[in-house]
Write a protein that holds these residues in place. Structure first.
Motif, short mmCIF file in Angstrom:
data_model
loop_
_atom_site.label_atom_id
_atom_site.label_comp_id
_atom_site.label_asym_id
_atom_site.label_seq_id
_atom_site.Cartn_x
_atom_site.Cartn_y
_atom_site.Cartn_z
N ASP A 1 48.81 82.85 56.21
CA ASP A 1 49.20 83.54 57.45
C ASP A 1 47.98 84.11 58.17
OD1 ASP A 1 51.80 82.94 56.83
OD2 ASP A 1 52.25 84.92 55.96
N LEU A 2 47.05 84.69 57.40
CA LEU A 2 45.84 85.22 58.04
C LEU A 2 44.98 84.10 58.60
CD1 LEU A 2 44.10 87.63 58.72
CD2 LEU A 2 43.07 87.50 56.45
N MET A 3 44.94 82.96 57.92
CA MET A 3 44.20 81.81 58.45
C MET A 3 44.78 81.35 59.78
SD MET A 3 41.77 79.63 58.29
CE MET A 3 41.08 79.42 56.65
N ALA A 4 46.10 81.42 59.92
CA ALA A 4 46.72 81.06 61.20
C ALA A 4 46.27 82.01 62.30
CB ALA A 4 48.24 81.09 61.07
N THR A 5 46.10 83.29 61.97
CA THR A 5 45.60 84.26 62.95
C THR A 5 44.17 83.93 63.35
OG1 THR A 5 47.02 85.99 62.06
CG2 THR A 5 45.13 86.70 63.36
N VAL A 6 43.34 83.59 62.37
CA VAL A 6 41.95 83.22 62.67
C VAL A 6 41.92 81.97 63.54
CG1 VAL A 6 39.69 82.72 61.67
CG2 VAL A 6 41.28 84.21 60.46
N GLN A 7 42.82 81.02 63.26
CA GLN A 7 42.89 79.79 64.05
C GLN A 7 43.25 80.10 65.50
OE1 GLN A 7 42.13 76.63 63.07
NE2 GLN A 7 42.45 75.99 65.18
N ARG A 8 44.20 81.02 65.72
CA ARG A 8 44.56 81.39 67.10
C ARG A 8 43.37 82.01 67.82
NH1 ARG A 8 49.45 82.90 64.60
NH2 ARG A 8 48.79 85.08 64.48
N ASN A 9 42.60 82.81 67.11
CA ASN A 9 41.40 83.40 67.71
C ASN A 9 40.39 82.32 68.09
OD1 ASN A 9 40.95 86.65 67.49
ND2 ASN A 9 42.49 85.92 66.05
N GLY A 38 35.15 92.72 59.58
CA GLY A 38 34.34 92.23 60.69
C GLY A 38 34.82 90.88 61.16
N GLN A 39 34.33 90.49 62.30
CA GLN A 39 34.72 89.22 62.91
C GLN A 39 33.55 88.71 63.74
OE1 GLN A 39 37.89 89.64 65.72
NE2 GLN A 39 37.88 87.49 66.34
N ARG A 40 33.36 87.42 63.75
CA ARG A 40 32.33 86.83 64.62
C ARG A 40 32.79 85.44 65.06
NH1 ARG A 40 27.06 85.49 61.01
NH2 ARG A 40 27.40 87.59 60.25
N LEU A 74 37.21 84.00 56.00
CA LEU A 74 38.11 82.96 56.49
C LEU A 74 37.49 82.32 57.71
CD1 LEU A 74 40.03 85.46 55.29
CD2 LEU A 74 41.82 83.87 55.98
N ILE A 75 37.37 81.00 57.69
CA ILE A 75 36.71 80.25 58.76
C ILE A 75 37.73 79.31 59.39
CG2 ILE A 75 34.85 78.63 59.30
CD1 ILE A 75 33.37 79.68 56.85
N ALA A 76 37.85 79.35 60.71
CA ALA A 76 38.75 78.45 61.44
C ALA A 76 37.98 77.75 62.55
CB ALA A 76 39.94 79.21 62.02
N VAL A 77 38.40 76.53 62.88
CA VAL A 77 37.71 75.71 63.88
C VAL A 77 38.72 75.23 64.91
CG1 VAL A 77 36.35 73.62 64.29
CG2 VAL A 77 36.00 74.94 62.20
N ALA A 78 38.39 75.40 66.19
CA ALA A 78 39.15 74.80 67.29
C ALA A 78 38.20 73.85 68.00
CB ALA A 78 39.68 75.87 68.24
N GLU A 79 38.66 72.62 68.25
CA GLU A 79 37.73 71.62 68.78
C GLU A 79 38.42 70.69 69.74
OE1 GLU A 79 36.55 68.59 65.86
OE2 GLU A 79 37.96 69.53 64.46
N ASP A 80 37.62 70.07 70.62
CA ASP A 80 38.06 68.94 71.41
C ASP A 80 36.99 67.85 71.25
OD1 ASP A 80 35.92 69.70 73.02
OD2 ASP A 80 37.17 70.67 74.52
N GLU A 81 36.98 66.90 72.16
CA GLU A 81 36.05 65.79 72.00
C GLU A 81 34.60 66.19 72.19
OE1 GLU A 81 36.71 62.76 70.99
OE2 GLU A 81 38.82 63.26 70.75
N LEU A 82 34.34 67.27 72.93
CA LEU A 82 32.96 67.61 73.29
C LEU A 82 32.45 68.89 72.66
CD1 LEU A 82 33.03 66.78 77.11
CD2 LEU A 82 32.27 65.33 75.23
N GLU A 83 33.33 69.86 72.38
CA GLU A 83 32.90 71.16 71.92
C GLU A 83 33.77 71.65 70.78
OE1 GLU A 83 31.11 73.45 75.73
OE2 GLU A 83 33.24 72.99 75.85
#
Length: 705
Positions: free
Chosen positions: A357-365, A283-285, A259-268
């Protein structure tokens, strides 16, 4: 800076087939690699009018000095070649995920005669079975320590193994039965390999077989009155269960997925990956990247898939990959993943159930990882100093702005209009000096007018505090016969000054600076102490930042000019392209993407927005919960609730007579008259209408308070 037209190829030279293209700078270094279904269309997009290009793309094409391309037969080949070239050339304008550590794996060296269980980092080796990655090496060691009771596989190094074989004495683990001691021949190589394979089976999620077998052996030993053996088997089963608890079941269908989640803003952007095997998080990275190219979430996901699976084969690529957004060439990416795995790979966005639901957890991370990265970056003194210096240079300031104030306007469709003021000193937030404003000068939605009002009110208070603490002398009226003019005073009315309305009748000298009175808005007034110490509004910033573009900046500058303040710089940060606007400039200042100054301005702006919207939501919630009884003087919460409980709703209370209100325990006639008067002066709300049926809904505000 190169002119893109100087190296633009003619349209006829570029093929219209799939391929990969490279931009090179004047030193022949590759600065950007991209792929395309149609090379002619994609490459031509880079040579349009520079004003139409994204700022990052504009920087890339003006840095480049040439472009070249390679034709391939399929989109999958283009994807593979793009990954290979990005890895080979490390182009500066491509998104590259970086991390500050290498993640440890639990590895079983099945390529050796006597397989070994160990912690491994770095590049993966052929013939080694990997599990993970894990966040910490100690988590691997705890799991292995529990499992060695049941699967006593070798864990020693080659040197220790050879020394034990030479002396004929096993190591300590062999004596305490946490190693089968193949070094001294207690088990054959075949038996030891079978233990290692069972260890791998358990780690892949096939746990039930081994636990049931242990429990069956335990029961049989107890029936045969071999209680010591039964107790040992009980402890072994318990150890395996504890090892399983360290990776709780999150997907009930024994799913193998990433499961891959992305948090972003304008620069990073921050990326988080959860590796689920056999329905358990194994595992998690996480990675963080600068958005050095104009890329959206789907582009970030595609780059992540390339980097994550570019070197993987077989089971290392899971059957299912869950992402927040599908890549642009979903079919090609799916086919590429399938080729690397050797079987079909499902690439999709989870829509419902446990996976969503698990994707939401990954997104919070991912969100927390991005916030932590920003916090670490902001806490570095050298970085903050460089950021302030870059801001001073970009805005043409004489010195670095050690105190920065930022203002933002927030409302909901013109209602509950509020503003925020946040303060950063030496690059760090100073939350004790944050302030909130209610817009009271007018009704409705007008961000520019609201910004003018807020800046004016804040700096009127600044002038008042300066006058109160004696930082400038009271303005003097020119005396008869004096030969010189009276000293100028900030805020004095000047016919030539912006916003001036002419001389004040009856005053022959300069007009004093505006001073707030007791009737001034209470949300920015603090208790005063006549101890000579300046209050917080007395500290002026070196830089005022407003959330917005040219209109908001002009309004803020006009407010300062009307007060006669000319020693405070003003700028605005527009969110869409992160452009910095200055007063009276038609073109924005575009700071480099890697600029620490831009990063600091963005943090200041985002904090002002957060503070403003929090206040606006609280104000709106308070308004929604309000009641006409709130305006009755002397009526506390207990008696309000008693009235509502007695009559059932405010509507019925409004219809009651004074005598009926007096029947409520604790309500006297004077209070009853006040309640009746307050409700009579408050017009009842219009009845609600059910839009589906047209039915008029009865008012029921019995819960109002």
């Amino acid at each position: 800076m190169a002119d893109p037209s100087s190296y633009r190829p003619s349209p006829g030279q570029i093929p219209d087939s799939p391929g990969v293209y490279k931009f090179r700078d004047e030193h022949r270094r590759v600065i950007y690699v991209g792929k395309a279904k149609n090379l002619r269309q994609r490459v031509a997009n880079y040579f349009q009018d520079l004003a139409n290009l994204h700022p990052r793309t504009r920087t890339m094409v003006t840095t480049a000095a040439s472009v070249e391309w390679t034709v391939v037969s399929t989109e999958v080949e283009a994807l593979q070649l793009e990954y290979t070239w990005i890895k080979e050339f490390d182009p500066r304008f491509n998104v590259k995920y970086r991390d500050d550590k290498s993640y440890p794996y639990l590895a079983v060296t099945l390529n050796e005669e006597f397989p070994r269980v160990q912690v491994m980092r770095g590049a993966k080796k052929k013939g080694v079975r990997y599990f993970g990655p894990y966040g910490h090496a100690w988590a691997i060691r705890e799991t292995v320590d529990l499992m060695l009771r049941v699967f006593p596989v070798r864990t020693c190094s080659a040197g220790v193994f050879k020394n034990a074989a030479r002396t004929g004495r096993p190591c300590l683990l062999g004596y305490i039965d946490k190693c089968s001691a193949p070094c001294v021949g207690r088990v054959t190589p075949e038996e030891h390999r079978e233990l290692a394979e069972d260890f791998c089976d358990f780690m892949t999620g096939r746990t039930g077989t081994y636990i049931r077998r242990l429990e069956k052996d335990m029961t049989q030993a107890a029936e045969e009155m071999e209680y010591e053996r039964a107790a040992r088997l009980r402890d072994d089963a318990g150890a395996l269960k504890r090892a399983m608890e360290k990776s709780a079941v999150v997907l009930a269908d024994a799913t193998d997925a990433d499961l891959i989640a992305v948090a972003e803003d304008e620069l990073e952007a921050a990326l988080q990956i959860f590796h689920v095997r056999g329905g358990r998080v194994r595992g998690q990275r996480g990675w963080v990247t600068d958005k050095v190219e104009a890329v959206d979430t789907s582009g970030l996901v595609e780059h992540a898939l390339q980097q994550l699976y570019g070197e993987e084969r077989g089971d290392a690529v899971p059957k299912e990959v869950l992402v927040p957004a599908l890549p642009e060439d979903t079919e090609a990416v799916s086919q590429w993943l399938a080729e690397r795995r050797g079987s079909q790979v499902s690439l999709r966005i989870p829509q419902r159930g446990d996976k969503k639901d698990l994707m939401a957890t990954v997104q919070r991370n991912a969100q927390q990882a991005l916030g932590l990265h920003k916090t670490k970056r902001a806490s570095d003194l050298t970085t903050r100093s460089r950021a302030l210096e870059e801001i001073a240079e970009a805005l043409g300031l004489d010195t670095a702005p050690l105190r920065i104030e930022c203002y933002d306007i927030s409302h909901l469709q013109g209602d509950d209009v509020v503003a925020s003021m946040v303060v950063f000193e030496d690059g760090l937030a100073r939350k004790s000096e944050y302030r909130r404003f209610q817009i009271k000068g007018f009704e409705g939605q007008d961000d520019v007018r609201s910004m003018h009002e807020v800046i004016g009110r804040r700096f009127k208070r600044y002038l008042q505090e300066k006058e109160r603490t004696g930082e400038w002398e009271e303005p003097q009226v020119t005396a008869p016969g004096a030969t010189g003019p009276a000293p100028a005073t900030p805020g004095a009315t000047d016919p030539a000054a912006p916003g001036a309305t002419g001389p004040t009748p009856g005053v022959t000298g300069p007009v004093p600076a505006p001073v707030l009175t007791a009737a001034s808005p209470a949300d920015e007034i603090e208790p005063r102490e006549d101890d000579g110490r300046p209050k917080r509004f007395a500290y002026p910033p070196q830089l005022v930042v407003v959330d917005g573009g040219q209109p908001q900046v002009a309004a803020a500058k006009r407010a300062l000019d009307e007060l006669g303040i000319d020693d405070i710089a003003v700028c605005g940060l527009a969110k869409r392209l992160e452009e910095v606007w200055l007063p009276d400039d038609d073109d924005p200042v575009v700071l480099p993407r890697s600029s620490e100054g831009l990063y600091l301005l963005q943090r200041v702006r985002d904090e002002a927005h957060r503070f403003a919207i929090t206040y606006q939501r609280a104000k709106r919630a308070k308004r929604i919960r309000s009641s006409p009884l709130d305006d009755v003087a002397g009526l506390g919460e207990t008696r309000k609730q008693a009235l509502i409980k007695h009559f059932g709703s405010v509507k019925k209370l409004r219809q009651a007579t004074i005598e009926e209100i007096c029947e409520v325990p604790g309500i006297g006639r004077r209070t009853a008259e006040s309640v009746a008067a307050a409700l009579a002066s408050t017009a009842p709300a219009a009845p609600a209408v059910n839009t589906a049926t047209g039915e008029i809904m009865e008012e029921d505000d019995g819960g109002a308070s």
